[in-house]
Scaffold this motif. Structure first.
Motif, short mmCIF file in Angstrom:
data_model
loop_
_atom_site.label_atom_id
_atom_site.label_comp_id
_atom_site.label_asym_id
_atom_site.label_seq_id
_atom_site.Cartn_x
_atom_site.Cartn_y
_atom_site.Cartn_z
N ARG A 78 0.81 -1.22 0.00
CA ARG A 78 0.00 0.00 0.00
C ARG A 78 0.85 1.28 0.00
NH1 ARG A 78 -5.31 -0.68 1.02
NH2 ARG A 78 -5.46 1.31 2.08
N ARG A 79 1.90 1.28 -0.81
CA ARG A 79 2.77 2.46 -0.91
C ARG A 79 2.12 3.59 -1.70
NH1 ARG A 79 8.12 -1.08 -1.71
NH2 ARG A 79 8.50 -1.41 0.50
N SER A 80 1.08 3.28 -2.46
CA SER A 80 0.43 4.30 -3.28
C SER A 80 -0.62 5.11 -2.51
CB SER A 80 -0.24 3.63 -4.49
OG SER A 80 -1.20 2.69 -4.07
N VAL A 81 -0.84 4.78 -1.25
CA VAL A 81 -1.81 5.51 -0.43
C VAL A 81 -1.14 6.03 0.82
CG1 VAL A 81 -3.81 4.25 -1.33
CG2 VAL A 81 -2.63 3.40 0.70
N ARG A 82 -1.79 6.97 1.49
CA ARG A 82 -1.27 7.51 2.75
C ARG A 82 -2.42 7.77 3.70
NH1 ARG A 82 0.18 12.82 -0.39
NH2 ARG A 82 2.24 11.94 -0.52
N ALA A 83 -2.14 7.70 4.96
CA ALA A 83 -3.18 7.85 5.99
C ALA A 83 -3.63 9.30 6.17
CB ALA A 83 -2.67 7.31 7.33
N ASN A 84 -2.75 10.25 5.94
CA ASN A 84 -3.06 11.66 6.21
C ASN A 84 -3.29 12.47 4.94
OD1 ASN A 84 -0.43 11.52 5.28
ND2 ASN A 84 0.32 13.13 6.65
N GLY A 85 -3.88 11.86 3.92
CA GLY A 85 -4.04 12.52 2.64
C GLY A 85 -4.81 13.83 2.67
N ARG A 86 -5.79 13.94 3.54
CA ARG A 86 -6.57 15.19 3.60
C ARG A 86 -5.71 16.36 4.07
NH1 ARG A 86 -12.46 14.32 3.54
NH2 ARG A 86 -12.76 12.09 3.24
N ASP A 87 -4.61 16.06 4.76
CA ASP A 87 -3.72 17.10 5.26
C ASP A 87 -2.63 17.49 4.26
OD1 ASP A 87 -5.09 17.01 7.69
OD2 ASP A 87 -3.76 15.45 8.46
N MET A 88 -2.48 16.72 3.20
CA MET A 88 -1.47 16.99 2.18
C MET A 88 -2.12 17.88 1.11
SD MET A 88 1.04 15.29 3.42
CE MET A 88 2.20 15.48 2.11
N ILE A 89 -1.73 19.13 1.07
CA ILE A 89 -2.34 20.10 0.16
C ILE A 89 -1.30 20.53 -0.87
CG2 ILE A 89 -3.48 22.35 -0.05
CD1 ILE A 89 -4.43 21.93 2.88
N VAL A 90 -1.69 20.40 -2.16
CA VAL A 90 -0.81 20.79 -3.26
C VAL A 90 -1.58 21.71 -4.21
CG1 VAL A 90 0.56 18.67 -3.10
CG2 VAL A 90 -1.37 18.79 -4.70
N SER A 91 -0.83 22.40 -5.02
CA SER A 91 -1.42 23.28 -6.05
C SER A 91 -1.81 22.44 -7.27
CB SER A 91 -0.40 24.33 -6.45
OG SER A 91 -0.78 24.96 -7.65
N ALA A 92 -2.79 22.90 -8.01
CA ALA A 92 -3.17 22.23 -9.25
C ALA A 92 -2.00 22.20 -10.23
CB ALA A 92 -4.38 22.93 -9.88
N HIS A 93 -1.10 23.13 -10.12
CA HIS A 93 0.08 23.17 -11.01
C HIS A 93 1.07 22.05 -10.69
CE1 HIS A 93 -1.33 26.97 -12.56
NE2 HIS A 93 -1.43 27.42 -11.33
N ASP A 94 0.94 21.46 -9.49
CA ASP A 94 1.85 20.39 -9.07
C ASP A 94 1.42 19.00 -9.51
OD1 ASP A 94 3.41 22.29 -7.75
OD2 ASP A 94 2.26 22.07 -5.88
N VAL A 95 0.23 18.89 -10.10
CA VAL A 95 -0.26 17.58 -10.54
C VAL A 95 -0.39 17.60 -12.06
CG1 VAL A 95 -1.46 17.10 -8.38
CG2 VAL A 95 -2.70 18.17 -10.26
N SER A 96 -0.26 16.43 -12.65
CA SER A 96 -0.38 16.36 -14.12
C SER A 96 -1.68 15.74 -14.52
CB SER A 96 0.79 15.60 -14.70
OG SER A 96 0.89 14.33 -14.10
#
Length: 183
Positions: free
Chosen positions: A165-183
């Motif tokens: 389960r390396r593709s998931v994380r427990a604290n995902g709601r707390d990880m905030i990124v910009s739309a420019h950071d995702v493809s």
């Protein structure tokens, strides 16, 4: 009883009852045709016995190395056909194709943070929030500074190639990124 079948180019002439919904992202004809030609096995339609489209999903395979995955670009069910588990059936197909044919590590999708019904459905299917993407969506009206500020959750579900389960994380709601950071 409905039928789950491959999405055909001619279906674009019949999906207005599905696409005219506030939660549904819509695209130009060329976008759909690109998906149908490159990833036909990740594009399907749920059809009523009358031939009326009830819902559809379009997806793709993308990424490299351990980020190789199936991505749900759009999944939607017409309002009159919701609560019949049609989206679950289409998601299971995408997951099966990602896992068995493309050998992906996970399936991911983006969902509006305000779409709590969909988020609860995805969580019930084993998806979890990987991160929150600021200002991902841009068509529900203007926010502060003249920009739409509708955020998305990037939700993921690990496949059999990711037993740890390396593709998931427990604290995902707390990880905030910009739309420019995702493809």
């Amino acid at each position: 009883m409905s039928v789950l079948r491959p999405f055909k180019a001619t279906d674009m002439f019949k999906f207005n009852n599905i696409n005219l919904d506030i939660w549904t992202e819509t695209y130009g004809i060329g976008f759909y045709l690109n998906y149908l030609s490159r990833w036909p096995d990740l594009c399907c339609v749920q059809e009523a016995p009358s031939g009326r489209m009830m819902g559809y999903v379009i997806g793709k395979a993308e990424g490299v190395s351990t980020e190789w995955h199936g991505h749900v670009t759009a999944i939607t069910v017409a309002p009159e056909y919701r609560r019949l588990s049609l989206a679950r059936k289409m998601m299971r197909l995408v997951e099966m194709v990602t896992d068995e044919i493309y050998k992906g590590f996970f399936v991911d999708l983006y969902v509006r943070c305000a779409n709590t019904v969909a988020i609860e459905m995805y969580e019930g299917m084993g998806y979890s929030v990987y991160r929150r993407v600021r200002e991902y969506y841009g068509n529900l009206g203007l926010g502060k500074g003249g920009r739409d500020e509708e955020d998305a959750f990037d939700m993921r579900k690990p496949m059999s190639r990711d037993p740890n389960r390396r593709s998931v994380r427990a604290n995902g709601r707390d990880m905030i990124v910009s739309a420019h950071d995702v493809s």
